[in-house]
Design a protein around this motif. Structure first.
Motif, PDB file in Angstrom:
ATOM      1  N   LEU A  99       1.560   4.243 -14.600  1.00 43.56           N
ATOM      2  CA  LEU A  99       2.527   3.482 -13.808  1.00 43.56           C
ATOM      3  C   LEU A  99       3.224   4.400 -12.825  1.00 43.56           C
ATOM      4  O   LEU A  99       3.640   5.500 -13.178  1.00 43.56           O
ATOM      5  N   CYS A 100       3.363   3.911 -11.600  1.00 41.79           N
ATOM      6  CA  CYS A 100       4.030   4.677 -10.551  1.00 41.79           C
ATOM      7  C   CYS A 100       5.000   3.769  -9.801  1.00 41.79           C
ATOM      8  O   CYS A 100       4.765   2.565  -9.688  1.00 41.79           O
ATOM      9  N   ARG A 101       6.058   4.367  -9.287  1.00 39.68           N
ATOM     10  CA  ARG A 101       6.977   3.642  -8.410  1.00 39.68           C
ATOM     11  C   ARG A 101       6.766   4.192  -7.003  1.00 39.68           C
ATOM     12  O   ARG A 101       6.626   5.398  -6.810  1.00 39.68           O
ATOM     13  N   VAL A 102       6.752   3.297  -6.027  1.00 40.90           N
ATOM     14  CA  VAL A 102       6.569   3.696  -4.636  1.00 40.90           C
ATOM     15  C   VAL A 102       7.861   4.347  -4.147  1.00 40.90           C
ATOM     16  O   VAL A 102       8.936   3.760  -4.230  1.00 40.90           O
ATOM     17  N   ALA A 103       7.752   5.588  -3.643  1.00 41.58           N
ATOM     18  CA  ALA A 103       8.919   6.359  -3.196  1.00 41.58           C
ATOM     19  C   ALA A 103       9.235   6.117  -1.729  1.00 41.58           C
ATOM     20  O   ALA A 103      10.378   6.283  -1.293  1.00 41.58           O
ATOM     21  N   VAL A 104       8.233   5.738  -0.954  1.00 34.25           N
ATOM     22  CA  VAL A 104       8.421   5.540   0.482  1.00 34.25           C
ATOM     23  C   VAL A 104       7.440   4.470   0.968  1.00 34.25           C
ATOM     24  O   VAL A 104       6.320   4.374   0.463  1.00 34.25           O
ATOM     25  N   ASP A 105       7.865   3.629   1.909  1.00 37.12           N
ATOM     26  CA  ASP A 105       6.977   2.606   2.476  1.00 37.12           C
ATOM     27  C   ASP A 105       5.723   3.256   3.047  1.00 37.12           C
ATOM     28  O   ASP A 105       5.790   4.335   3.649  1.00 37.12           O
ATOM     29  N   TRP A 106       4.596   2.588   2.872  1.00 40.25           N
ATOM     30  CA  TRP A 106       3.347   3.049   3.469  1.00 40.25           C
ATOM     31  C   TRP A 106       2.533   1.828   3.865  1.00 40.25           C
ATOM     32  O   TRP A 106       2.181   0.998   3.026  1.00 40.25           O
ATOM     33  N   PRO A 107       2.226   1.669   5.169  1.00 43.96           N
ATOM     34  CA  PRO A 107       1.446   0.503   5.615  1.00 43.96           C
ATOM     35  C   PRO A 107      -0.048   0.703   5.335  1.00 43.96           C
ATOM     36  O   PRO A 107      -0.551   1.826   5.378  1.00 43.96           O
ATOM     37  N   ALA A 108      -0.742  -0.393   5.068  1.00 42.92           N
ATOM     38  CA  ALA A 108      -2.191  -0.323   4.862  1.00 42.92           C
ATOM     39  C   ALA A 108      -2.863   0.169   6.133  1.00 42.92           C
ATOM     40  O   ALA A 108      -2.412  -0.121   7.240  1.00 42.92           O
ATOM     41  N   GLU A 109      -3.934   0.918   5.954  1.00 38.76           N
ATOM     42  CA  GLU A 109      -4.694   1.442   7.095  1.00 38.76           C
ATOM     43  C   GLU A 109      -6.136   0.961   7.013  1.00 38.76           C
ATOM     44  O   GLU A 109      -7.056   1.754   6.900  1.00 38.76           O
ATOM     45  N   GLY A 110      -6.325  -0.337   7.023  1.00 39.95           N
ATOM     46  CA  GLY A 110      -7.669  -0.901   6.918  1.00 39.95           C
ATOM     47  C   GLY A 110      -7.804  -1.744   5.662  1.00 39.95           C
ATOM     48  O   GLY A 110      -6.887  -1.852   4.859  1.00 39.95           O
ATOM     49  N   GLN A 111      -8.985  -2.349   5.492  1.00 40.27           N
ATOM     50  CA  GLN A 111      -9.206  -3.301   4.396  1.00 40.27           C
ATOM     51  C   GLN A 111      -9.214  -2.668   3.011  1.00 40.27           C
ATOM     52  O   GLN A 111      -8.848  -3.305   2.050  1.00 40.27           O
ATOM     53  N   ALA A 112      -9.628  -1.428   2.866  1.00 42.38           N
ATOM     54  CA  ALA A 112      -9.757  -0.811   1.541  1.00 42.38           C
ATOM     55  C   ALA A 112      -8.466  -0.154   1.064  1.00 42.38           C
ATOM     56  O   ALA A 112      -8.420   0.381  -0.029  1.00 42.38           O
ATOM     57  N   THR A 113      -7.405  -0.202   1.886  1.00 38.75           N
ATOM     58  CA  THR A 113      -6.159   0.447   1.503  1.00 38.75           C
ATOM     59  C   THR A 113      -5.109  -0.573   1.093  1.00 38.75           C
ATOM     60  O   THR A 113      -5.175  -1.741   1.469  1.00 38.75           O
ATOM     61  N   LEU A 114      -4.130  -0.121   0.320  1.00 38.18           N
ATOM     62  CA  LEU A 114      -3.063  -0.980  -0.173  1.00 38.18           C
ATOM     63  C   LEU A 114      -1.756  -0.562   0.471  1.00 38.18           C
ATOM     64  O   LEU A 114      -1.297   0.555   0.262  1.00 38.18           O
ATOM     65  N   GLY A 115      -1.181  -1.439   1.281  1.00 37.58           N
ATOM     66  CA  GLY A 115       0.134  -1.187   1.856  1.00 37.58           C
ATOM     67  C   GLY A 115       1.199  -1.436   0.804  1.00 37.58           C
ATOM     68  O   GLY A 115       1.105  -2.400   0.047  1.00 37.58           O
ATOM     69  N   VAL A 116       2.189  -0.543   0.719  1.00 36.31           N
ATOM     70  CA  VAL A 116       3.209  -0.657  -0.321  1.00 36.31           C
ATOM     71  C   VAL A 116       4.602  -0.477   0.268  1.00 36.31           C
ATOM     72  O   VAL A 116       4.768   0.107   1.336  1.00 36.31           O
ATOM     73  N   SER A 117       5.590  -0.991  -0.460  1.00 32.53           N
ATOM     74  CA  SER A 117       6.997  -0.874  -0.060  1.00 32.53           C
ATOM     75  C   SER A 117       7.755  -0.083  -1.109  1.00 32.53           C
ATOM     76  O   SER A 117       7.466  -0.183  -2.308  1.00 32.53           O
ATOM     77  N   LYS A 118       8.744   0.669  -0.661  1.00 34.58           N
ATOM     78  CA  LYS A 118       9.561   1.473  -1.556  1.00 34.58           C
ATOM     79  C   LYS A 118      10.104   0.612  -2.700  1.00 34.58           C
ATOM     80  O   LYS A 118      10.565  -0.498  -2.472  1.00 34.58           O
ATOM     81  N   GLY A 119      10.000   1.129  -3.923  1.00 33.69           N
ATOM     82  CA  GLY A 119      10.507   0.434  -5.099  1.00 33.69           C
ATOM     83  C   GLY A 119       9.478  -0.369  -5.862  1.00 33.69           C
ATOM     84  O   GLY A 119       9.700  -0.715  -7.023  1.00 33.69           O
ATOM     85  N   GLU A 120       8.345  -0.706  -5.249  1.00 31.10           N
ATOM     86  CA  GLU A 120       7.307  -1.457  -5.959  1.00 31.10           C
ATOM     87  C   GLU A 120       6.726  -0.605  -7.081  1.00 31.10           C
ATOM     88  O   GLU A 120       6.719   0.615  -7.016  1.00 31.10           O
ATOM     89  N   VAL A 121       6.194  -1.283  -8.113  1.00 30.53           N
ATOM     90  CA  VAL A 121       5.533  -0.600  -9.209  1.00 30.53           C
ATOM     91  C   VAL A 121       4.024  -0.818  -9.060  1.00 30.53           C
ATOM     92  O   VAL A 121       3.569  -1.942  -8.858  1.00 30.53           O
TER      93      VAL A 121
END
Length: 161
Positions: A99-121
């Protein structure tokens, strides 16, 4: 020590509270896994799980079954869980995660990537070279924001393995 739970389709021999010999603990007690399929029990002592449920595996039987307990407060998916919170499930319906918590927002960069927002698990199940991990978003029941894909490890803080 407590007696080892009886496996599905068998009766537990009387061992005076000693663990049954056929059981082999996994590489460590309470290993975190996520279910990759829904599974419905067909016998007493088994556990209903919906895809995306977090479970701790405490025992592994020699014939492909694991004894699991659901992780409270981090159930995922929209399916309601049955009242049982522990029981036997086939090993084929789970995979090991951290389990990890997202520390910083990161936008997806294509279909195989997962964009995440700070605080998500995120449940991380694979790690690749060059600092990338494969993760699955753990959404609460009210959210439809499920997804999985590759993301940089540097945007995550590890909570539990």
């Amino acid at each position: 020590p407590p007696a080892t739970p009886a496996t599905p389709g068998s009766t537990a021999p009387s061992t005076g509270g000693a663990p049954v010999k056929e059981f082999q603990p996994p590489t460590g007690p309470g290993l975190l896994h996520i279910t990759i399929h829904d599974w419905e029990p067909d016998q007493p002592g088994q556990l209903y799980v919906a895809k995306g449920t977090l479970v701790n595996i405490s025992y592994r039987a020699a014939h492909g079954w694991v004894y699991a307990g659901t992780v409270q407060g981090l159930k995922t998916g929209s399916e309601a869980l049955a009242t049982a919170t522990e029981g036997w499930i086939p090993q084929a319906v789970v995979k090991r995660v951290s389990l990890c918590r997202v520390a910083v927002d990161w936008p997806a960069e294509g279909q195989a990537t997962l964009g995440v927002s700070k605080g998500e698990v995120i449940a991380v199940s694979k790690e690749a070279e060059r600092g990338w991990v494969y993760g699955e978003r753990l959404a609460d029941r009210a959210s439809d924001k499920l997804g999985d894909g590759w993301l940089p490890k540097k945007v995550l803080e590890y909570l539990r393995t």
